[in-house]
Design an enzyme around this catalytic site. Structure first.
Site, PDB file in Angstrom:
ATOM      1  N   HIS A  68       0.842  -1.202   0.000  1.00  0.00           N
ATOM      2  CA  HIS A  68       0.000   0.000   0.000  1.00  0.00           C
ATOM      3  C   HIS A  68       0.869   1.240   0.000  1.00  0.00           C
ATOM      4  O   HIS A  68       2.052   1.203   0.325  1.00  0.00           O
ATOM      5  CB  HIS A  68      -1.021  -0.021   1.125  1.00  0.00           C
TER       6      HIS A  68
ATOM      7  N   GLU B  85      -5.238   1.395   2.538  1.00  0.00           N
ATOM      8  CA  GLU B  85      -4.995   0.233   3.395  1.00  0.00           C
ATOM      9  C   GLU B  85      -5.222   0.590   4.843  1.00  0.00           C
ATOM     10  O   GLU B  85      -5.794  -0.172   5.616  1.00  0.00           O
ATOM     11  CB  GLU B  85      -3.558  -0.280   3.205  1.00  0.00           C
ATOM     12  N   GLU B  86      -4.742   1.779   5.207  1.00  0.00           N
ATOM     13  CA  GLU B  86      -4.727   2.128   6.630  1.00  0.00           C
ATOM     14  C   GLU B  86      -6.127   2.221   7.240  1.00  0.00           C
ATOM     15  O   GLU B  86      -6.326   1.882   8.395  1.00  0.00           O
ATOM     16  CB  GLU B  86      -3.955   3.432   6.842  1.00  0.00           C
TER      17      GLU B  86
ATOM     18  N   HIS C 257       8.508   4.384  15.493  1.00  0.00           N
ATOM     19  CA  HIS C 257       7.358   5.237  15.837  1.00  0.00           C
ATOM     20  C   HIS C 257       6.210   4.972  14.872  1.00  0.00           C
ATOM     21  O   HIS C 257       5.936   5.756  13.964  1.00  0.00           O
ATOM     22  CB  HIS C 257       7.758   6.701  15.807  1.00  0.00           C
TER      23      HIS C 257
ATOM     24  N   ASP D  27       6.150   2.382   7.443  1.00  0.00           N
ATOM     25  CA  ASP D  27       4.818   1.912   7.061  1.00  0.00           C
ATOM     26  C   ASP D  27       4.122   2.961   6.214  1.00  0.00           C
ATOM     27  O   ASP D  27       3.669   3.973   6.751  1.00  0.00           O
ATOM     28  CB  ASP D  27       4.002   1.623   8.332  1.00  0.00           C
TER      29      ASP D  27
ATOM     30  N   ASP E 292       4.111  -4.960   3.211  1.00  0.00           N
ATOM     31  CA  ASP E 292       3.561  -3.709   3.708  1.00  0.00           C
ATOM     32  C   ASP E 292       4.749  -2.902   4.215  1.00  0.00           C
ATOM     33  O   ASP E 292       5.348  -2.120   3.483  1.00  0.00           O
ATOM     34  CB  ASP E 292       2.528  -4.038   4.791  1.00  0.00           C
TER      35      ASP E 292
HETATM   36 ZN    ZN Z   1       0.952  -0.546   6.458  1.00  0.00          ZN
END
Ligand code: ZN
Ligand code: NAG
Ligand code: NAG
Ligand code: NAG
Ligand code: NAG
Ligand code: NAG
Ligand code: NAG
Ligand code: NAG
Ligand code: NAG
Ligand code: NAG
Ligand code: NAG
Ligand code: NAG
Length: 807
Positions: A434, A482-483, A593, A445, A511
């Site tokens: 994503h 995605e989140e 984080h 991320d 991911d």
């Molecule tokens: Zn992710």
């Protein structure tokens, strides 16, 4: 993309002829033109008839798709004429592997990371980033790359407040002044709800940075006493109830960790609580901490105290994707379902530990101490700040005011989809990551994965330029949304389900590509073997031992498929075997984080992956894993591993049943009507048969592969080639459709979107995988009828798998 724009087909099937020039009169020409026109017309009519009129396409049209029903077009259903399995590639497999393991470069990964993390890219908010991604992939040589959009119901933050209010001791004049009750409250602590701006980290100070909030959280303004509920797991709440802690009408102060955050809010709401505040406790950070004297970010690897974990509070274990369109794609004009039961109705916000300290300290001395419960309650890391971790509730005169203002809209989200045509177009391997992040950064991320994916695709491009044509077709996906709840991938799988059902071989998800040096993976058991092999083909950036591979450093633990990333719709809804992998922190790594402003380029460059070697390592591994699955004539699956996995899961179920209260032992010492062992005989028998059939089938597959490797058969032995191709197709189809047999059309009880009888996210955990969820949940509910019903359903699906393998 405007709502009424024509949808571009997934693969352009019809080539529209350019307008013709008018030539000087010639009867022959005119006749030719007429014939061509008729042919073209026939082609168009056939196409439209197939596209619009055959019944299969009714759903498609009902859901508002304007264009032809491509996903159900015969193109996707039948082998193409050339699908004889013989690679049409002009480069050798070894040469391909060499390209894939030498092309990815640190400086390139760093460049892609820098781009992705330089501005906000919250789901549905950054079309230019989708376009940039498409343009890069096209430059790399994937000409067939397009943006696919969905209209999705989501929230964006407007405002918030969290304040600890204290009733002022009444002065004489106030006595009896009932109407001015509000004025009696003073603000004891006003939470900042903001992350600090750090000079060293420019991302943390961007003007347009994203506020702290929860995706799919409810708007609300509540003032109430509050209770510390530990991680807010189902069990934590059970223990609070057992201890008679009053929950109804209170706000839950919850610690992040253990389970998916939305399920914490769900349980709080189910128990009558009116709001949820979720904080990050440094006790969950590992070795590096402020308390241990480690410097905090940006001076060191310990947690920046103001960091906040944003995130979605959707009930991800019940149904991911757009909550208004469960089971079908969010196309313009489709009917929308009510969202209650899919997202919370009580407000929730995330906070930092700095903001949590005054709230936790205000509970000191009130209610039981967390440590009086059990070990799961006893790990808070703020003792050194004077927090005693009492549970509360907060005493009379001490309340929280929680305000959450969210704007809900239905707005486009953009997946980027690239296709590399293979020789076989009915065997497809999908790679996905994503792109959207909760923050402007997202260096870990998801954009460590996005940067790696660009390197994978650049490597594929280099191979294509040298004449590579993959044996199987490759689909590349950069998902949006995605989140919030795996939206881009879920809607896409829902739209192309009929095509994926017929042609998908595997889905390979990355991911978070890297946030540390520890390799981790979850996979469907069919893929265990090829995954392990691939990890031994890529050198680890850790060269403490010379030439050691990723596989050498890895503990080889492969987790079962749960949820929490884009593989969910592939695995649990469509029955496509998946891998999810990446490098994460180990016990000594700098604190990552997660979903905070400090998941930034600066953090990655300084602490997460200085040197960018792990970005390159995951890119190489991903590309090589894909190449092995795409290029080997016999699909590299192992069915025996699946059968062994299932046997192990059944043993766990039996143990769980024996431990449970399904079979109450009578106080009078009377024999219980049931034995303590649930009778799963039919399931045991069919699993033994599956084991046998799988083992025999894997051996057949291996011998076919060995035969192909030993003698590729020259073209003039064409007849033998054709016969071998038929055997190859038969073997590959069994591997390809084996996972599909475990789907149960009606889905799990209470969450019918989840169709897989073996794997699902745990109902009350979300991230962690539950195996045989139907059985396990029946045991949890003490529903013996459910246990036997699900044992029957599972026996049936395993029976189908046996039949497929033995046919
Ligand atoms: Zn992710
Ligand atoms: C992929 O294959 C389809 C069908 O054969 C064809 O129409 C399309 O042009 C091909 N795309 C590329 C990029 O080669
Ligand atoms: C989209 O992302 C790019 C690259 O990260 C960034 O420069 C740009 O500001 C973002 N656009 C918006 C509208 O946030
Ligand atoms: C929240 O509700 C209280 C009490 O009704 C009210 O005084 C306050 O202004 C509200 N806050 C917001 C931000 O609307
Ligand atoms: C909780 O309340 C019930 C009923 O009032 C009582 O029987 C029980 O002992 C209480 N439990 C605790 C831990 O106080
Ligand atoms: C950080 O904490 C760990 C664990 O206490 C310790 O071993 C390490 O030396 C510390 N590092 C620094 C830079 O203080
Ligand atoms: C998937 O394909 C199988 C075999 O053709 C078919 O029985 C099944 O109904 C299909 N499932 C879906 C959801 O299209
Ligand atoms: C590096 O490799 C060595 C030898 O295999 C291993 O003991 C060590 O834990 C690894 N370090 C990291 C950070 O992975
Ligand atoms: C490491 O690999 C290189 C290249 O394959 C080889 O030349 C070298 O001998 C290997 N070193 C060790 C210690 O195995
Ligand atoms: C069953 O109970 C035993 C003993 O208490 C425990 O060790 C085991 O983990 C439990 N198993 C399951 C599946 O709950
Ligand atoms: C499985 O194979 C074993 C050994 O080949 C055989 O003894 C057993 O009967 C087989 N079981 C079934 C259910 O086919
Ligand atoms: C498949 O896996 C089983 C169990 O791990 C193993 O014994 C067998 O050799 C494997 N088969 C092939 C063809 O790799």
């Amino acid at each position: 993309m405007p709502e009424d724009s024509e949808r571009t087909p997934l693969i352009a099937v019809v080539q529209v002829a350019p307008p013709r020039q008018r030539y000087p009169h010639s009867t022959l020409r005119r006749a030719c033109t007429t014939i061509l026109a008729v042919i073209l017309l026939l082609a168009v009519v056939t196409y439209l008839v197939i596209g619009f009129i055959i019944p299969d396409c009714r759903d498609h049209r009902q859901h508002g798709r304007k264009g032809p029903c491509l996903s159900k077009h015969p193109f996707f259903r039948h082998h193409s004429v050339q699908s004889l399995g013989y690679s049409q590639s002009n480069i050798q497999y070894d040469e391909l592997l060499d390209i894939l393991s030498t092309t990815p470069k640190e400086e390139k990964a760093k460049e892609w990371s820098k781009y992705y993390t330089s501005g906000p890219h919250l789901a549905g908010k950054n079309l230019s980033q989708a376009e940039w991604t498409r343009d890069r992939w096209q430059e790399f040589g994937i000409g067939n790359t397009e943006i696919v959009s969905y209209d999705v119901y989501v929230n964006y933050p407007l405002g918030h407040r969290l304040a600890l209010l204290e009733k002022k001791s009444k002065s004489k004049e106030d006595e009896g002044a009932e109407d001015s009750s509000k004025a009696e409250w003073a603000v004891k602590y006003e939470a900042k709800l903001k992350e600090d701006v750090l000079d060293e980290d420019e991302t943390s100070g961007l003007e347009d940075r994203v506020p702290t909030f929860h995706g799919y959280s409810a708007s609300g303004n509540v003032t109430a006493p509050y209770v510390y509920v530990n991680y807010g797991t189902y069990k934590d709440f059970e223990e609070l109830q057992a201890a008679n802690v009053s929950l109804k009408g209170k706000i839950a102060l919850i610690r992040y960790g253990g389970i998916f955050r939305g399920l914490k809010v769900k349980r709080a709401q189910d128990l009558g609580m009116v709001g949820a505040v979720i904080y990050t406790d440094p006790g969950d950070d590992g070795a590096l901490s402020d308390e241990n004297g480690n410097k905090t970010y940006p001076d060191g690897g310990a947690r920046e105290p103001s960091s906040v974990q944003r995130g979605s509070v959707q009930y991800i274990s019940i149904a991911p994707g757009d909550p208004t369109t469960p089971g079908y794609p969010s196309l313009p004009g489709v009917p929308r379902q009510p969202v209650d039961g899919a997202i919370p109705q009580i407000p929730s916000i995330p906070i930092s530990y700095l903001d949590a300290i005054p709230l936790l300290k205000a509970l000191n001395g009130y209610g039981p101490k967390a440590s009086s419960f059990n070990k799961y309650w006893d790990g808070g890391g703020l003792g050194y700040k004077g927090v005693k971790y009492n549970i509360g509730p907060s005493p009379d005169g001490l309340e929280l005011n929680l305000v959450n203002e969210q704007e809900y809209v239905t707005t486009p989200m953009w997946d980027v989809i690239g296709i590399i045509n293979g020789t076989l177009q009915d065997e497809v391997v999908v790679l996905g990551n994503h792109r959207d992040a909760w923050i402007a950064g997202g260096a870990g991320d998801p954009n460590s994965g996005s940067a790696a994916m660009n390197e994978v695709i650049r490597s594929f491009g280099v191979a294509i330029a040298k004449g590579w044509k993959p044996l199987r077709t490759i689909v590349l996906a950069s998902w949006d949304g995605e989140e919030y709840g795996l939206i881009g991938s879920t809607e896409w799988v829902e739209e192309y389900l009929p095509w994926l059902n017929g042609s998908a071989v595997a889905y390979l998800n990355v991911d978070v590509g890297t946030t540390g040096p520890k390799f981790g993976a979850s996979a469907a058991p069919l893929l265990n073997k090829v995954l392990i092999e691939a990890t031994h083909m890529v050198l680890s950036p850790n060269q403490t031992v010379k030439n050691q591979t990723i596989g050498d450093v890895w503990n080889k633990h492969i987790a079962t498929m749960g949820s929490g990333s884009d593989f969910t719709a592939f695995q649990d809804f469509a029955g496509i075997p998946c891998v999810d992998m990446g490098f994460t922190q180990d016990a000594h790594s700098p604190v990552y984080h997660y979903h905070s402003n400090y998941d930034s380029f600066h953090w990655m460059d300084t602490f997460g992956d200085p040197g960018w070697h792990y970005h390159v390592a995951i890119a190489k591994l991903w590309a090589i894993l894909a190449a092995k699955i795409v290029e080997t004539p016999v699909i590299q699956f192992n069915a025996t591993d699946y059968a062994d996995g299932l046997k192990g899961y059944v043993d766990k179920v039996k143990e769980k049943a024996a431990n449970s209260s399904l079979f109450p032992t009578s106080d009078e010492g009377e024999e219980s009507a049931w034995s303590k062992d649930i009778n799963l005989k039919p399931l045991d028998i069919i699993l033994t048969r599956l084991r046998n059939a799988s083992f025999a089938f894997d051996a057949t597959a291996l011998s076919l592969q060995t035969e192909i490797d030993a003698d590729p058969l020259p073209w003039w032995k064409w007849w033998e080639r054709v016969k071998r191709q038929q055997r190859l197709k038969a073997v590959n189809q069994k591997y390809q459709y084996l996972e599909r047999q475990f789907l149960y059309a009606k889905g799990l009880d209470e969450r019918p979107w989840f169709k897989h009888v073996v794997f699902a996210p745990g109902y009350w955990t979300g991230y962690a995988g539950a195996t045989f969820p139907g059985l396990v949940e029946s045991i949890d509910k003490g529903d013996l009828g459910g246990v036997y019903r699900w044992a029957g359903i599972i026996t049936g699906t395993v029976g189908k798998a046996v039949k497929l393998l033995e046919s």
